[in-house]
Structure formats: C-alpha cells, structure tokens
Design a protein around this motif. Structure first.
Motif, PDB file in Angstrom:
ATOM      1  N   ILE A  17     -15.161  63.104  14.985  1.00  0.00           N
ATOM      2  CA  ILE A  17     -15.802  61.825  14.686  1.00  0.00           C
ATOM      3  C   ILE A  17     -14.983  61.075  13.639  1.00  0.00           C
ATOM      4  O   ILE A  17     -14.649  61.630  12.584  1.00  0.00           O
ATOM      5  CB  ILE A  17     -17.247  62.033  14.203  1.00  0.00           C
ATOM      6  CG1 ILE A  17     -18.092  62.634  15.333  1.00  0.00           C
ATOM      7  CG2 ILE A  17     -17.860  60.715  13.729  1.00  0.00           C
ATOM      8  CD1 ILE A  17     -19.497  63.007  14.909  1.00  0.00           C
ATOM      9  N   ARG A  18     -14.707  59.809  13.909  1.00  0.00           N
ATOM     10  CA  ARG A  18     -13.903  59.003  12.988  1.00  0.00           C
ATOM     11  C   ARG A  18     -14.642  57.774  12.475  1.00  0.00           C
ATOM     12  O   ARG A  18     -14.137  57.084  11.587  1.00  0.00           O
ATOM     13  CB  ARG A  18     -12.596  58.569  13.664  1.00  0.00           C
ATOM     14  CG  ARG A  18     -11.689  59.746  14.012  1.00  0.00           C
ATOM     15  CD  ARG A  18     -10.338  59.269  14.477  1.00  0.00           C
ATOM     16  NE  ARG A  18      -9.482  60.375  14.858  1.00  0.00           N
ATOM     17  CZ  ARG A  18      -8.220  60.239  15.278  1.00  0.00           C
ATOM     18  NH1 ARG A  18      -7.683  59.021  15.350  1.00  0.00           N
ATOM     19  NH2 ARG A  18      -7.508  61.281  15.617  1.00  0.00           N
ATOM     20  N   VAL A  19     -15.810  57.472  13.037  1.00  0.00           N
ATOM     21  CA  VAL A  19     -16.578  56.327  12.566  1.00  0.00           C
ATOM     22  C   VAL A  19     -18.044  56.552  12.909  1.00  0.00           C
ATOM     23  O   VAL A  19     -18.371  57.174  13.921  1.00  0.00           O
ATOM     24  CB  VAL A  19     -16.064  55.008  13.205  1.00  0.00           C
ATOM     25  CG1 VAL A  19     -16.213  55.030  14.713  1.00  0.00           C
ATOM     26  CG2 VAL A  19     -16.751  53.805  12.600  1.00  0.00           C
ATOM     27  N   LEU A  20     -18.939  56.074  12.034  1.00  0.00           N
ATOM     28  CA  LEU A  20     -20.386  56.178  12.250  1.00  0.00           C
ATOM     29  C   LEU A  20     -20.998  54.790  12.207  1.00  0.00           C
ATOM     30  O   LEU A  20     -20.702  53.992  11.310  1.00  0.00           O
ATOM     31  CB  LEU A  20     -21.031  57.044  11.161  1.00  0.00           C
ATOM     32  CG  LEU A  20     -22.570  57.018  11.103  1.00  0.00           C
ATOM     33  CD1 LEU A  20     -23.180  57.638  12.352  1.00  0.00           C
ATOM     34  CD2 LEU A  20     -23.075  57.715   9.849  1.00  0.00           C
ATOM     35  N   VAL A  21     -21.877  54.494  13.166  1.00  0.00           N
ATOM     36  CA  VAL A  21     -22.655  53.262  13.185  1.00  0.00           C
ATOM     37  C   VAL A  21     -24.113  53.620  12.941  1.00  0.00           C
ATOM     38  O   VAL A  21     -24.665  54.508  13.607  1.00  0.00           O
ATOM     39  CB  VAL A  21     -22.511  52.522  14.530  1.00  0.00           C
ATOM     40  CG1 VAL A  21     -23.428  51.300  14.566  1.00  0.00           C
ATOM     41  CG2 VAL A  21     -21.061  52.106  14.748  1.00  0.00           C
ATOM     42  N   LEU A  22     -24.743  52.946  11.994  1.00  0.00           N
ATOM     43  CA  LEU A  22     -26.159  53.144  11.695  1.00  0.00           C
ATOM     44  C   LEU A  22     -26.903  51.875  12.087  1.00  0.00           C
ATOM     45  O   LEU A  22     -26.525  50.772  11.674  1.00  0.00           O
ATOM     46  CB  LEU A  22     -26.355  53.414  10.199  1.00  0.00           C
ATOM     47  CG  LEU A  22     -27.799  53.553   9.701  1.00  0.00           C
ATOM     48  CD1 LEU A  22     -28.473  54.782  10.304  1.00  0.00           C
ATOM     49  CD2 LEU A  22     -27.826  53.633   8.169  1.00  0.00           C
ATOM     50  N   THR A  23     -27.980  52.007  12.885  1.00  0.00           N
ATOM     51  CA  THR A  23     -28.698  50.828  13.345  1.00  0.00           C
ATOM     52  C   THR A  23     -30.168  51.166  13.560  1.00  0.00           C
ATOM     53  O   THR A  23     -30.616  52.264  13.226  1.00  0.00           O
ATOM     54  CB  THR A  23     -28.055  50.262  14.639  1.00  0.00           C
ATOM     55  OG1 THR A  23     -28.622  48.988  14.929  1.00  0.00           O
ATOM     56  CG2 THR A  23     -28.250  51.209  15.808  1.00  0.00           C
ATOM     57  N   GLY A  24     -30.911  50.195  14.108  1.00  0.00           N
ATOM     58  CA  GLY A  24     -32.331  50.388  14.342  1.00  0.00           C
ATOM     59  C   GLY A  24     -32.729  49.920  15.723  1.00  0.00           C
ATOM     60  O   GLY A  24     -32.035  49.122  16.354  1.00  0.00           O
ATOM     61  N   THR A  25     -33.871  50.404  16.194  1.00  0.00           N
ATOM     62  CA  THR A  25     -34.420  49.989  17.476  1.00  0.00           C
ATOM     63  C   THR A  25     -35.310  48.761  17.288  1.00  0.00           C
ATOM     64  O   THR A  25     -36.076  48.697  16.330  1.00  0.00           O
ATOM     65  CB  THR A  25     -35.269  51.128  18.083  1.00  0.00           C
ATOM     66  OG1 THR A  25     -34.459  52.289  18.234  1.00  0.00           O
ATOM     67  CG2 THR A  25     -35.835  50.733  19.433  1.00  0.00           C
ATOM     68  N   GLY A  26     -35.215  47.820  18.207  1.00  0.00           N
ATOM     69  CA  GLY A  26     -36.139  46.692  18.175  1.00  0.00           C
ATOM     70  C   GLY A  26     -35.653  45.512  17.370  1.00  0.00           C
ATOM     71  O   GLY A  26     -34.454  45.255  17.252  1.00  0.00           O
ATOM     72  N   LYS A  27     -36.607  44.788  16.757  1.00  0.00           N
ATOM     73  CA  LYS A  27     -36.315  43.518  16.106  1.00  0.00           C
ATOM     74  C   LYS A  27     -35.886  43.658  14.650  1.00  0.00           C
ATOM     75  O   LYS A  27     -35.383  42.694  14.067  1.00  0.00           O
ATOM     76  CB  LYS A  27     -37.545  42.611  16.170  1.00  0.00           C
ATOM     77  CG  LYS A  27     -37.952  42.225  17.588  1.00  0.00           C
ATOM     78  CD  LYS A  27     -39.172  41.326  17.576  1.00  0.00           C
ATOM     79  CE  LYS A  27     -39.575  40.921  18.985  1.00  0.00           C
ATOM     80  NZ  LYS A  27     -40.778  40.035  18.986  1.00  0.00           N
ATOM     81  N   SER A  28     -36.114  44.819  14.034  1.00  0.00           N
ATOM     82  CA  SER A  28     -35.788  45.011  12.616  1.00  0.00           C
ATOM     83  C   SER A  28     -34.839  46.189  12.458  1.00  0.00           C
ATOM     84  O   SER A  28     -34.856  47.124  13.266  1.00  0.00           O
ATOM     85  CB  SER A  28     -37.054  45.283  11.795  1.00  0.00           C
ATOM     86  OG  SER A  28     -37.982  44.234  11.921  1.00  0.00           O
ATOM     87  N   PHE A  29     -34.045  46.139  11.383  1.00  0.00           N
ATOM     88  CA  PHE A  29     -33.261  47.325  11.041  1.00  0.00           C
ATOM     89  C   PHE A  29     -34.197  48.373  10.459  1.00  0.00           C
ATOM     90  O   PHE A  29     -34.322  49.472  10.972  1.00  0.00           O
ATOM     91  CB  PHE A  29     -32.142  46.984  10.060  1.00  0.00           C
ATOM     92  CG  PHE A  29     -31.448  48.209   9.523  1.00  0.00           C
ATOM     93  CD1 PHE A  29     -30.674  48.986  10.364  1.00  0.00           C
ATOM     94  CD2 PHE A  29     -31.598  48.589   8.199  1.00  0.00           C
ATOM     95  CE1 PHE A  29     -30.053  50.143   9.888  1.00  0.00           C
ATOM     96  CE2 PHE A  29     -30.983  49.729   7.713  1.00  0.00           C
ATOM     97  CZ  PHE A  29     -30.200  50.513   8.556  1.00  0.00           C
ATOM     98  N   SER A  30     -34.893  48.026   9.377  1.00  0.00           N
ATOM     99  CA  SER A  30     -35.864  48.964   8.808  1.00  0.00           C
ATOM    100  C   SER A  30     -36.700  48.270   7.745  1.00  0.00           C
ATOM    101  O   SER A  30     -36.205  47.463   6.965  1.00  0.00           O
ATOM    102  CB  SER A  30     -35.167  50.173   8.190  1.00  0.00           C
ATOM    103  OG  SER A  30     -36.108  51.023   7.557  1.00  0.00           O
ATOM    104  N   SER A  31     -37.984  48.630   7.721  1.00  0.00           N
ATOM    105  CA  SER A  31     -38.908  48.087   6.722  1.00  0.00           C
ATOM    106  C   SER A  31     -38.962  48.933   5.468  1.00  0.00           C
ATOM    107  O   SER A  31     -39.787  48.690   4.589  1.00  0.00           O
ATOM    108  CB  SER A  31     -40.313  47.966   7.325  1.00  0.00           C
ATOM    109  OG  SER A  31     -40.757  49.213   7.829  1.00  0.00           O
ATOM    110  N   GLY A  32     -38.082  49.944   5.360  1.00  0.00           N
ATOM    111  CA  GLY A  32     -38.032  50.745   4.145  1.00  0.00           C
ATOM    112  C   GLY A  32     -38.872  52.004   4.221  1.00  0.00           C
ATOM    113  O   GLY A  32     -39.369  52.387   5.284  1.00  0.00           O
TER     114      GLY A  32
END
Length: 264
Positions: free
Chosen positions: A54-69
């Motif tokens: 692995i040489r790169v990591l992408v962090l994301t979220g499902t749906g309309k928001s990344f994260s509400s915390g």
C-alpha cells in the motif's frame, strides 16, 4: 425500515493495487463515529501500516456527509472517560494520532460536511479534497468541552492560531470557500469532479518513490509538532541516497520515461 440505517456498519476497508480506501459507513446519522468505529479504524490503520504494497490511503464517508463527529450520547454517558490517548483502550485522540502517523500519504475525500472531532480526523490526513458545498464547524465550546491536546496542536500548526481560535472559541460554521482560504481544504472541487481529482492525486502519490515520500512525510510532521528528529531525518536521507529507487529515478530522468519504484 430505513435502508440507510440497515446498511450502517463500522468503517469499511478496501484495497485496490497500491491504494487503500477506508469509508465511514453510518449515512443515516451522517457517519457519526461510535466507540466500535474507533476500534475498527485502529485495526484498519494497523493493517495499512503493515502492508508494504500500500502506497496511499483515501479516507471518506458514505452519503451526503463526511462525518458528524463523535457520538455525543457516549460522551454524556461516560463523563469520566479519558479525553486523551491510553494504552489499554482506543480513544478518539489515539486513533487520530495513529492516522497522522501512518507511513503512507493520506487523502481525505470530503464528500460533504465535516463536524466536531471528525474535523481533526481530516486534518490528520496529508491532503483534503472537498466538494464546493462542504461546511465545517467545531462545537466544543458550545458543548462545554475542552478539546484534547494533539487536536489543538494540529489546528494551530496546520491552520494558524487565528483560524484555530475562530473555529474553537466561536463554534462558527464556515463554508467550503473559507475552508479553502484558511488551508483546511487542499483543493475545492464541484461534486461531479471529486472522484476524478482524488483518483488523480492518489495515482500520483502511489507513483512516487515510497521510501522518499514516507520519510519526508514523517520529517514534515515532526517539524509541525516541533518534535523534529534531525538525526532520524539524516538517517532517512542517507537511506534514500543508497536506495535502488534513487538509481531508478535517475535512470528514468536520463531516459525521459516514467520511473517504476520498488520501495527499496
């Protein structure tokens, strides 16, 4: 039954070639992070760290928001819980620090709004590409919460003292254009262009010499935290000079072709 709620899970890890992707997956609650998610994120980060392919990591979220915390209900139920990292159980701060210290470069794909503790998760990443409809706010003061140490250090070292004070002390919501202006976003793009831009950056990072990229990332993060290990940086520089990758890079430059790095 709400389909989104039925599909909610702890964060998901997928690996495709040199790229790993971790996706927060509670869309019905805007990818709120719960205690079980901290455990799973820690496991995923450890798996990425241990995989030399692995040489790169992408962090994301499902749906309309990344994260509400982080889940505020858990904070209310456990007022005496540790606010900082501990050795025997995951804390939000500990997991965030684990993300920041990953050897591989990281991209936060901000598919929507980012709030509370998740603003720090995004700051732990090396790059943040967000949609032009994104927004963020840090509600700690409005909730009566003093933030954990390393998160405040990240805010100040990456955004500057004035921006950190505005976000922490006023709990004011800001929009994507201002997020870009203060350096929170590395890039702002229309939603239709988000995936293409993230893919392009991920491909570019994965094509770079991994020993050099990972060593320089570590040194720059140390400098930002005012923990610069000069001797360690010199050792990493000497290792890169003696690497097969440097020889390949020099050959490729002379031959006017793209280098093929092996990470050794």
């Amino acid at each position: 039954m709400n389909i989104q709620a039925a599909e909610a899970t702890t964060p998901l890890l997928t690996i495709s070639g040199a790229r790993a992707t971790i996706r927060l997956n509670r869309p019905a609650v805007h990818n709120r992070i719960e205690p079980a998610d901290l455990v799973k994120l820690g496991e995923h980060f450890a798996a990425v760290e241990a995989n030399p392919e692995i040489r790169v990591l992408v962090l994301t979220g499902t749906g309309k928001s990344f994260s509400s915390g982080y889940h505020l209900g858990d904070m209310a139920e456990r007022p005496n819980a540790d606010v900082t990292a501990r050795a025997d159980a995951p804390s939000f701060e500990g997991v965030a620090d684990q993300l920041e210290r990953l050897r591989v470069p990281t991209i936060c794909r901000l598919n929507g709004g980012v709030y509370g503790g998740s603003t720090d998760l995004a700051l732990c990443c090396d790059f943040r590409i967000g949609v032009d409809t994104a927004e963020m706010f840090m509600p700690a003061a409005r909730l009566g919460l003093h933030y954990y140490p390393s998160g405040m250090i990240r805010y100040v070292s990456r955004l500057g003292l004035n921006a950190a004070k505005k976000l922490f002390l006023t709990a004011e919501k800001i929009q994507a254009a201002e997020m870009l202006a203060i350096g929170y976003l590395t890039e702002m793009v229309p939603a239709a262009e988000l995936d293409a831009r993230v893919d392009a950056l991920a491909d570019r990072l994965a094509a770079m010499a991994p020993l050099a990229v990972q060593g320089v990332k570590r040194s720059l993060n140390e400098i930002a935290r005012q923990e610069f290990d000069v001797e360690g940086a010199i050792a990493r520089a000497k290792a890169s000079q003696a690497s097969e990758d440097l020889q390949e890079g020099l050959r490729a430059f002379r031959e006017k072709r793209a280098p093929v790095f092996k990470g050794r």
